[in-house]
Design a protein around this motif. Structure first.
Motif, PDB file in Angstrom:
ATOM      1  N   ALA A  47       0.816  -1.203   0.000  1.00 43.66           N
ATOM      2  CA  ALA A  47       0.000   0.000   0.000  1.00 43.66           C
ATOM      3  C   ALA A  47       0.852   1.256   0.000  1.00 43.66           C
ATOM      4  O   ALA A  47       0.542   2.240  -0.664  1.00 43.66           O
ATOM      5  CB  ALA A  47      -0.931   0.000   1.212  1.00 43.66           C
ATOM      6  N   GLU A  48       1.973   1.225   0.759  1.00 43.56           N
ATOM      7  CA  GLU A  48       2.816   2.406   0.842  1.00 43.56           C
ATOM      8  C   GLU A  48       3.444   2.717  -0.508  1.00 43.56           C
ATOM      9  O   GLU A  48       3.540   3.864  -0.931  1.00 43.56           O
ATOM     10  CB  GLU A  48       3.906   2.190   1.892  1.00 43.56           C
ATOM     11  CG  GLU A  48       4.738   3.442   2.138  1.00 43.56           C
ATOM     12  CD  GLU A  48       5.733   3.234   3.257  1.00 43.56           C
ATOM     13  OE1 GLU A  48       6.317   4.243   3.690  1.00 43.56           O
ATOM     14  OE2 GLU A  48       5.928   2.091   3.685  1.00 43.56           O
ATOM     15  N   PHE A  49       3.848   1.693  -1.203  1.00 44.57           N
ATOM     16  CA  PHE A  49       4.494   1.892  -2.499  1.00 44.57           C
ATOM     17  C   PHE A  49       3.494   2.390  -3.528  1.00 44.57           C
ATOM     18  O   PHE A  49       3.828   3.191  -4.401  1.00 44.57           O
ATOM     19  CB  PHE A  49       5.119   0.577  -2.955  1.00 44.57           C
ATOM     20  CG  PHE A  49       5.890   0.689  -4.230  1.00 44.57           C
ATOM     21  CD1 PHE A  49       7.097   1.353  -4.269  1.00 44.57           C
ATOM     22  CD2 PHE A  49       5.396   0.128  -5.386  1.00 44.57           C
ATOM     23  CE1 PHE A  49       7.815   1.455  -5.448  1.00 44.57           C
ATOM     24  CE2 PHE A  49       6.109   0.226  -6.568  1.00 44.57           C
ATOM     25  CZ  PHE A  49       7.318   0.889  -6.596  1.00 44.57           C
ATOM     26  N   GLU A  50       2.262   1.914  -3.459  1.00 50.98           N
ATOM     27  CA  GLU A  50       1.262   2.271  -4.456  1.00 50.98           C
ATOM     28  C   GLU A  50       0.434   3.480  -4.042  1.00 50.98           C
ATOM     29  O   GLU A  50      -0.546   3.806  -4.683  1.00 50.98           O
ATOM     30  CB  GLU A  50       0.326   1.085  -4.706  1.00 50.98           C
ATOM     31  CG  GLU A  50       0.988  -0.087  -5.376  1.00 50.98           C
ATOM     32  CD  GLU A  50       0.010  -1.193  -5.671  1.00 50.98           C
ATOM     33  OE1 GLU A  50      -0.113  -1.583  -6.835  1.00 50.98           O
ATOM     34  OE2 GLU A  50      -0.631  -1.665  -4.731  1.00 50.98           O
ATOM     35  N   SER A  51       0.813   4.167  -2.985  1.00 53.82           N
ATOM     36  CA  SER A  51       0.042   5.301  -2.507  1.00 53.82           C
ATOM     37  C   SER A  51       0.038   6.415  -3.541  1.00 53.82           C
ATOM     38  O   SER A  51       0.904   6.490  -4.407  1.00 53.82           O
ATOM     39  CB  SER A  51       0.640   5.815  -1.197  1.00 53.82           C
ATOM     40  OG  SER A  51       1.830   6.522  -1.459  1.00 53.82           O
ATOM     41  N   PRO A  52      -0.937   7.347  -3.476  1.00 54.02           N
ATOM     42  CA  PRO A  52      -0.992   8.463  -4.420  1.00 54.02           C
ATOM     43  C   PRO A  52       0.248   9.352  -4.372  1.00 54.02           C
ATOM     44  O   PRO A  52       0.482  10.120  -5.290  1.00 54.02           O
ATOM     45  CB  PRO A  52      -2.244   9.227  -3.964  1.00 54.02           C
ATOM     46  CG  PRO A  52      -3.082   8.212  -3.266  1.00 54.02           C
ATOM     47  CD  PRO A  52      -2.099   7.291  -2.587  1.00 54.02           C
ATOM     48  N   ILE A  53       1.020   9.275  -3.299  1.00 53.71           N
ATOM     49  CA  ILE A  53       2.223  10.099  -3.165  1.00 53.71           C
ATOM     50  C   ILE A  53       3.434   9.388  -3.739  1.00 53.71           C
ATOM     51  O   ILE A  53       4.172   9.945  -4.552  1.00 53.71           O
ATOM     52  CB  ILE A  53       2.471  10.464  -1.688  1.00 53.71           C
ATOM     53  CG1 ILE A  53       1.350  11.377  -1.180  1.00 53.71           C
ATOM     54  CG2 ILE A  53       3.823  11.152  -1.530  1.00 53.71           C
ATOM     55  CD1 ILE A  53       1.460  11.708   0.286  1.00 53.71           C
ATOM     56  N   VAL A  54       3.651   8.129  -3.351  1.00 57.59           N
ATOM     57  CA  VAL A  54       4.913   7.457  -3.653  1.00 57.59           C
ATOM     58  C   VAL A  54       5.040   7.066  -5.113  1.00 57.59           C
ATOM     59  O   VAL A  54       6.091   7.269  -5.723  1.00 57.59           O
ATOM     60  CB  VAL A  54       5.088   6.221  -2.751  1.00 57.59           C
ATOM     61  CG1 VAL A  54       6.339   5.451  -3.125  1.00 57.59           C
ATOM     62  CG2 VAL A  54       5.138   6.643  -1.290  1.00 57.59           C
ATOM     63  N   MET A  55       4.005   6.503  -5.724  1.00 60.29           N
ATOM     64  CA  MET A  55       4.139   6.011  -7.095  1.00 60.29           C
ATOM     65  C   MET A  55       4.416   7.141  -8.087  1.00 60.29           C
ATOM     66  O   MET A  55       5.326   7.024  -8.922  1.00 60.29           O
ATOM     67  CB  MET A  55       2.892   5.213  -7.495  1.00 60.29           C
ATOM     68  CG  MET A  55       3.128   4.357  -8.726  1.00 60.29           C
ATOM     69  SD  MET A  55       4.506   3.194  -8.493  1.00 60.29           S
ATOM     70  CE  MET A  55       4.863   2.754 -10.188  1.00 60.29           C
ATOM     71  N   PRO A  56       3.671   8.247  -8.060  1.00 55.71           N
ATOM     72  CA  PRO A  56       4.041   9.363  -8.950  1.00 55.71           C
ATOM     73  C   PRO A  56       5.450   9.882  -8.696  1.00 55.71           C
ATOM     74  O   PRO A  56       6.125  10.334  -9.623  1.00 55.71           O
ATOM     75  CB  PRO A  56       2.994  10.436  -8.619  1.00 55.71           C
ATOM     76  CG  PRO A  56       1.829   9.669  -8.114  1.00 55.71           C
ATOM     77  CD  PRO A  56       2.420   8.519  -7.346  1.00 55.71           C
ATOM     78  N   LYS A  57       5.891   9.807  -7.463  1.00 57.60           N
ATOM     79  CA  LYS A  57       7.238  10.240  -7.142  1.00 57.60           C
ATOM     80  C   LYS A  57       8.275   9.344  -7.806  1.00 57.60           C
ATOM     81  O   LYS A  57       9.309   9.808  -8.314  1.00 57.60           O
ATOM     82  CB  LYS A  57       7.418  10.199  -5.622  1.00 57.60           C
ATOM     83  CG  LYS A  57       8.292  11.308  -5.070  1.00 57.60           C
ATOM     84  CD  LYS A  57       8.311  11.209  -3.565  1.00 57.60           C
ATOM     85  CE  LYS A  57       9.629  11.778  -3.086  1.00 57.60           C
ATOM     86  NZ  LYS A  57       9.866  11.493  -1.691  1.00 57.60           N
ATOM     87  N   LEU A  58       8.010   8.042  -7.809  1.00 58.43           N
ATOM     88  CA  LEU A  58       8.907   7.104  -8.481  1.00 58.43           C
ATOM     89  C   LEU A  58       8.934   7.374  -9.980  1.00 58.43           C
ATOM     90  O   LEU A  58       9.995   7.374 -10.598  1.00 58.43           O
ATOM     91  CB  LEU A  58       8.455   5.669  -8.208  1.00 58.43           C
ATOM     92  CG  LEU A  58       9.231   4.569  -8.954  1.00 58.43           C
ATOM     93  CD1 LEU A  58      10.696   4.559  -8.532  1.00 58.43           C
ATOM     94  CD2 LEU A  58       8.602   3.203  -8.718  1.00 58.43           C
ATOM     95  N   ILE A  59       7.762   7.615 -10.575  1.00 59.28           N
ATOM     96  CA  ILE A  59       7.677   7.921 -11.997  1.00 59.28           C
ATOM     97  C   ILE A  59       8.496   9.170 -12.313  1.00 59.28           C
ATOM     98  O   ILE A  59       9.248   9.217 -13.293  1.00 59.28           O
ATOM     99  CB  ILE A  59       6.212   8.123 -12.424  1.00 59.28           C
ATOM    100  CG1 ILE A  59       5.402   6.830 -12.262  1.00 59.28           C
ATOM    101  CG2 ILE A  59       6.135   8.638 -13.860  1.00 59.28           C
ATOM    102  CD1 ILE A  59       5.839   5.692 -13.120  1.00 59.28           C
ATOM    103  N   THR A  60       8.364  10.179 -11.480  1.00 61.77           N
ATOM    104  CA  THR A  60       9.094  11.436 -11.698  1.00 61.77           C
ATOM    105  C   THR A  60      10.590  11.213 -11.622  1.00 61.77           C
ATOM    106  O   THR A  60      11.353  11.731 -12.452  1.00 61.77           O
ATOM    107  CB  THR A  60       8.665  12.483 -10.653  1.00 61.77           C
ATOM    108  OG1 THR A  60       7.274  12.768 -10.825  1.00 61.77           O
ATOM    109  CG2 THR A  60       9.467  13.772 -10.810  1.00 61.77           C
ATOM    110  N   PHE A  61      11.037  10.442 -10.636  1.00 64.74           N
ATOM    111  CA  PHE A  61      12.470  10.241 -10.472  1.00 64.74           C
ATOM    112  C   PHE A  61      13.044   9.391 -11.594  1.00 64.74           C
ATOM    113  O   PHE A  61      14.120   9.689 -12.126  1.00 64.74           O
ATOM    114  CB  PHE A  61      12.765   9.608  -9.111  1.00 64.74           C
ATOM    115  CG  PHE A  61      14.234   9.475  -8.836  1.00 64.74           C
ATOM    116  CD1 PHE A  61      15.043  10.598  -8.747  1.00 64.74           C
ATOM    117  CD2 PHE A  61      14.816   8.233  -8.667  1.00 64.74           C
ATOM    118  CE1 PHE A  61      16.406  10.481  -8.506  1.00 64.74           C
ATOM    119  CE2 PHE A  61      16.169   8.108  -8.422  1.00 64.74           C
ATOM    120  CZ  PHE A  61      16.968   9.237  -8.335  1.00 64.74           C
TER     121      PHE A  61
END
Length: 206
Positions: A2-16
């Motif tokens: 859930a933490e990895f797929e949260s609305p915050i973390v996943m877009p952050k991974l995409i951005t990085f």
């Protein structure tokens, strides 16, 4: 998970991930006149108008593959650049390399995944071209698709550190990317690979 797929973390991974690929492409664009580079099936006639980040966001939105696929796709891209030094990532090939690596990662990682025709539609290319890209990418990798949990963890740790630098106020415990998705890994062990992973990580972080 859930933490990895949260609305915050996943877009952050995409951005990085997008920023890593953008820097690699720009660096190789500059060095292109000083290096011997081959033209491959991954090269377009012109630079795509869509940005790397928008393209990766499109893949994330429509491909519906698991979050772990993006980590494995990054591993595959790193391996590809190591095995094919005459085909560095640049602005003319990065989009095709990206859609191909994600598709192959989904086939390797996920129990259910879309077929080549669907990925071709997501990537804005023909199914025939998608098929050619898949074959060329696999041969470029030497069909080395296995990713050990040790290597996966190291790549997650590297990406997580970069993500934390983007927004340090987001509180993510160490190795949370790995711990969040490790239960979905369908991997076998390859001891020879883990000793190479640290060196491979540095190649795309130009």
């Amino acid at each position: 998970m859930a933490e990895f797929e949260s609305p915050i973390v996943m877009p952050k991974l995409i951005t990085f991930l997008s920023s890593l690929l953008q820097r690699a492409a720009e660096s190789n664009d500059i060095n292109q006149s000083h290096q011997s580079q081959k033209i491959s099936v991954f090269h377009g006639l012109s630079r795509p108008s869509i940005s790397i980040q928008s393209y990766l966001e499109r893949i994330f939105k429509y491909a519906s593959c698991s979050p772990s696929c993006y980590i494995v796709a990054y591993v595959y891209l790193d391996r590809f650049t190591q095995r094919q030094p005459a085909l560095p990532i640049n602005s003319f090939n990065v989009h095709r390399l990206l859609i191909t690596s994600v598709m192959i990662a989904a086939k390797f990682m996920d129990d259910l995944y879309y077929n080549n025709a669907c990925y071709a539609q997501v990537g804005g290319i023909s199914t025939t071209e998608m098929n050619f890209l898949e074959v060329d990418f696999l041969f470029g990798l030497g069909f080395n698709l296995n990713v050990t949990p040790t290597t996966f963890y190291k790549y997650c740790s590297y990406l997580e550190r970069g993500m934390m630098m983007l927004q340090p106020q987001i509180n993510m415990s160490e190795s949370s990317l790995y711990m969040g998705i490790s239960s979905k890994l369908h991997l076998s062990f390859n001891e020879d690979e883990s000793s190479q992973s640290h060196h491979q990580q540095q190649q795309l972080a130009v």
